[in-house]
Design a protein around this motif. Sequence first.
Motif, PDB file in Angstrom:
ATOM      1  N   GLY A 121      -1.449  27.662  57.873  1.00 47.93           N
ATOM      2  CA  GLY A 121      -1.486  28.092  56.625  1.00 47.93           C
ATOM      3  C   GLY A 121      -1.978  26.861  55.510  1.00 47.93           C
ATOM      4  N   VAL A 122      -2.264  25.864  56.109  1.00 47.87           N
ATOM      5  CA  VAL A 122      -2.551  24.761  54.977  1.00 47.87           C
ATOM      6  C   VAL A 122      -4.038  24.492  55.083  1.00 47.87           C
ATOM      7  CG1 VAL A 122      -0.150  24.162  54.902  1.00 47.87           C
ATOM      8  CG2 VAL A 122      -1.819  22.975  56.623  1.00 47.87           C
ATOM      9  N   ALA A 123      -4.833  24.866  55.748  1.00 52.88           N
ATOM     10  CA  ALA A 123      -6.347  24.415  55.756  1.00 52.88           C
ATOM     11  C   ALA A 123      -6.912  24.496  54.448  1.00 52.88           C
ATOM     12  CB  ALA A 123      -7.374  25.397  56.628  1.00 52.88           C
ATOM     13  N   ALA A 124      -6.995  25.270  53.417  1.00 52.43           N
ATOM     14  CA  ALA A 124      -7.677  25.145  52.097  1.00 52.43           C
ATOM     15  C   ALA A 124      -6.894  24.156  51.207  1.00 52.43           C
ATOM     16  CB  ALA A 124      -7.118  26.682  51.359  1.00 52.43           C
ATOM     17  N   ALA A 125      -5.594  23.993  51.196  1.00 50.84           N
ATOM     18  CA  ALA A 125      -5.029  22.986  50.473  1.00 50.84           C
ATOM     19  C   ALA A 125      -5.512  21.417  51.008  1.00 50.84           C
ATOM     20  CB  ALA A 125      -3.502  22.958  50.769  1.00 50.84           C
ATOM     21  N   VAL A 126      -5.627  21.407  52.581  1.00 51.94           N
ATOM     22  CA  VAL A 126      -6.151  20.094  53.140  1.00 51.94           C
ATOM     23  C   VAL A 126      -7.500  19.844  52.846  1.00 51.94           C
ATOM     24  CG1 VAL A 126      -6.322  19.266  55.257  1.00 51.94           C
ATOM     25  CG2 VAL A 126      -4.277  20.156  55.079  1.00 51.94           C
ATOM     26  N   LEU A 127      -8.175  20.613  53.021  1.00 52.75           N
ATOM     27  CA  LEU A 127      -9.684  20.617  52.672  1.00 52.75           C
ATOM     28  C   LEU A 127      -9.808  20.257  51.060  1.00 52.75           C
ATOM     29  CD1 LEU A 127     -11.231  23.429  54.595  1.00 52.75           C
ATOM     30  CD2 LEU A 127     -11.454  21.095  55.008  1.00 52.75           C
ATOM     31  N   ASP A 128      -9.074  20.970  50.120  1.00 49.98           N
ATOM     32  CA  ASP A 128      -9.322  20.515  48.538  1.00 49.98           C
ATOM     33  C   ASP A 128      -8.904  19.288  48.505  1.00 49.98           C
ATOM     34  OD1 ASP A 128      -9.561  21.237  45.967  1.00 49.98           O
ATOM     35  OD2 ASP A 128      -7.165  20.923  45.759  1.00 49.98           O
ATOM     36  N   SER A 129      -7.765  18.549  49.150  1.00 53.93           N
ATOM     37  CA  SER A 129      -7.172  17.365  48.869  1.00 53.93           C
ATOM     38  C   SER A 129      -8.064  16.263  49.365  1.00 53.93           C
ATOM     39  CB  SER A 129      -5.808  17.174  49.749  1.00 53.93           C
ATOM     40  OG  SER A 129      -4.941  17.971  48.979  1.00 53.93           O
ATOM     41  N   CYS A 130      -8.695  16.557  50.839  1.00 58.11           N
ATOM     42  CA  CYS A 130      -9.702  15.638  51.214  1.00 58.11           C
ATOM     43  C   CYS A 130     -11.104  15.727  50.377  1.00 58.11           C
ATOM     44  CB  CYS A 130     -10.016  16.021  52.559  1.00 58.11           C
ATOM     45  SG  CYS A 130      -8.515  15.896  53.723  1.00 58.11           S
ATOM     46  N   ASP A 131     -11.426  16.746  49.768  1.00 58.50           N
ATOM     47  CA  ASP A 131     -12.724  16.803  48.972  1.00 58.50           C
ATOM     48  C   ASP A 131     -12.310  15.776  47.604  1.00 58.50           C
ATOM     49  OD1 ASP A 131     -14.137  18.405  50.531  1.00 58.50           O
ATOM     50  OD2 ASP A 131     -13.836  20.479  49.584  1.00 58.50           O
ATOM     51  N   ARG A 132     -11.127  15.960  47.149  1.00 58.54           N
ATOM     52  CA  ARG A 132     -10.832  15.263  45.880  1.00 58.54           C
ATOM     53  C   ARG A 132     -10.836  14.000  46.033  1.00 58.54           C
ATOM     54  NH1 ARG A 132      -5.797  16.626  44.220  1.00 58.54           N
ATOM     55  NH2 ARG A 132      -5.496  18.179  45.823  1.00 58.54           N
ATOM     56  N   MET A 133     -10.578  13.291  47.187  1.00 58.76           N
ATOM     57  CA  MET A 133     -10.592  12.139  47.703  1.00 58.76           C
ATOM     58  C   MET A 133     -12.015  11.372  47.891  1.00 58.76           C
ATOM     59  SD  MET A 133      -7.862  11.719  51.087  1.00 58.76           S
ATOM     60  CE  MET A 133      -6.312  12.558  50.586  1.00 58.76           C
ATOM     61  N   GLN A 134     -13.113  12.121  48.092  1.00 56.00           N
ATOM     62  CA  GLN A 134     -14.271  11.650  48.135  1.00 56.00           C
ATOM     63  C   GLN A 134     -14.733  10.884  47.058  1.00 56.00           C
ATOM     64  OE1 GLN A 134     -14.501  11.924  51.822  1.00 56.00           O
ATOM     65  NE2 GLN A 134     -16.605  11.501  50.798  1.00 56.00           N
ATOM     66  N   VAL A 135     -14.538  11.475  45.709  1.00 54.24           N
ATOM     67  CA  VAL A 135     -15.130  10.635  44.518  1.00 54.24           C
ATOM     68  C   VAL A 135     -14.698   9.399  44.771  1.00 54.24           C
ATOM     69  CG1 VAL A 135     -15.453  10.720  41.952  1.00 54.24           C
ATOM     70  CG2 VAL A 135     -15.510  12.671  43.484  1.00 54.24           C
ATOM     71  N   PRO A 136     -13.229   9.159  44.575  1.00 47.21           N
ATOM     72  CA  PRO A 136     -12.615   7.819  44.247  1.00 47.21           C
ATOM     73  C   PRO A 136     -13.216   7.036  45.523  1.00 47.21           C
ATOM     74  CG  PRO A 136     -10.785   9.291  44.526  1.00 47.21           C
ATOM     75  CD  PRO A 136     -12.157  10.074  44.360  1.00 47.21           C
ATOM     76  N   VAL A 137     -13.217   7.486  46.782  1.00 43.89           N
ATOM     77  CA  VAL A 137     -13.680   6.610  47.954  1.00 43.89           C
ATOM     78  C   VAL A 137     -15.181   6.155  47.692  1.00 43.89           C
ATOM     79  CG1 VAL A 137     -14.281   6.921  50.423  1.00 43.89           C
ATOM     80  CG2 VAL A 137     -11.936   7.681  49.673  1.00 43.89           C
ATOM     81  N   GLU A 138     -16.037   7.156  47.386  1.00 44.15           N
ATOM     82  CA  GLU A 138     -17.383   6.706  47.216  1.00 44.15           C
ATOM     83  C   GLU A 138     -17.422   5.614  45.936  1.00 44.15           C
ATOM     84  OE1 GLU A 138     -20.029   6.977  48.892  1.00 44.15           O
ATOM     85  OE2 GLU A 138     -18.691   8.107  50.168  1.00 44.15           O
ATOM     86  N   THR A 139     -16.467   5.699  44.896  1.00 44.65           N
ATOM     87  CA  THR A 139     -16.816   4.893  43.897  1.00 44.65           C
ATOM     88  C   THR A 139     -16.026   3.515  44.367  1.00 44.65           C
ATOM     89  OG1 THR A 139     -16.098   6.345  42.156  1.00 44.65           O
ATOM     90  CG2 THR A 139     -15.466   4.212  41.497  1.00 44.65           C
ATOM     91  N   LEU A 140     -15.179   3.344  45.178  1.00 39.06           N
ATOM     92  CA  LEU A 140     -14.556   2.207  45.977  1.00 39.06           C
ATOM     93  C   LEU A 140     -15.396   1.504  46.505  1.00 39.06           C
ATOM     94  CD1 LEU A 140     -11.947   0.540  46.147  1.00 39.06           C
ATOM     95  CD2 LEU A 140     -11.453   1.754  47.869  1.00 39.06           C
TER      96      LEU A 140
END
Length: 184
Positions: A121-140
């Motif tokens: 029951g955590v797929a949506a939350a996991v995907l959302d968290s990972c999506d939010r990580m993409q911007v700072p990762v690309e910036t870094l």
Amino acid sequence: MTDTSPASYDRSILLGAYLDAVAEYSKLERKTGMEAEDAYVGWSPDAVVRSKSRLAFLADLERLFGVDLGLPTPRFSSNDSRQRVRLTFLHQTAQSYHAIATPFSGYMEAGGLVNAMEDVGVAAAVLDSCDRMQVPVETLRQQHLELLDTVLRGLLGERADAVYAHDDPAATHIVVPDPWDPWD
């Protein structure tokens, strides 16, 4: 290998080849010569060709630009400690660039992971968290590339803005590695 070359070789091509070579030396545990050949044991023939072609590409570009970027070991005199420091920093920054990751890094297909997260029951939350990580990762990643380019510009000195056409006599011997598609 392919004869498809970029229209020209500039600092950005050299930097890309350097980053590829740092990744290759990491896989070879910084081994060279016969030790590197031993490290290739167990690799597929295609992987060995890709690895060797990436390392050769960097060596060719280093000759073209008249610079030694220190892979596998910089060639400088014992009294060249500042150059050693610069090359060490360049290498550490490249390793740091390659270490930037998210929890999905390394997955070619994450369907099984998503299904496993759905089971609890955590797929949506996991995907959302990972999506939010993409911007700072690309910036870094972009910040690392800018820093690497700055250091490389300093190492190249007056050759920093040099551009060599692929048909320039000094560049005609360069063989560009085939791009690798893991889905092939």
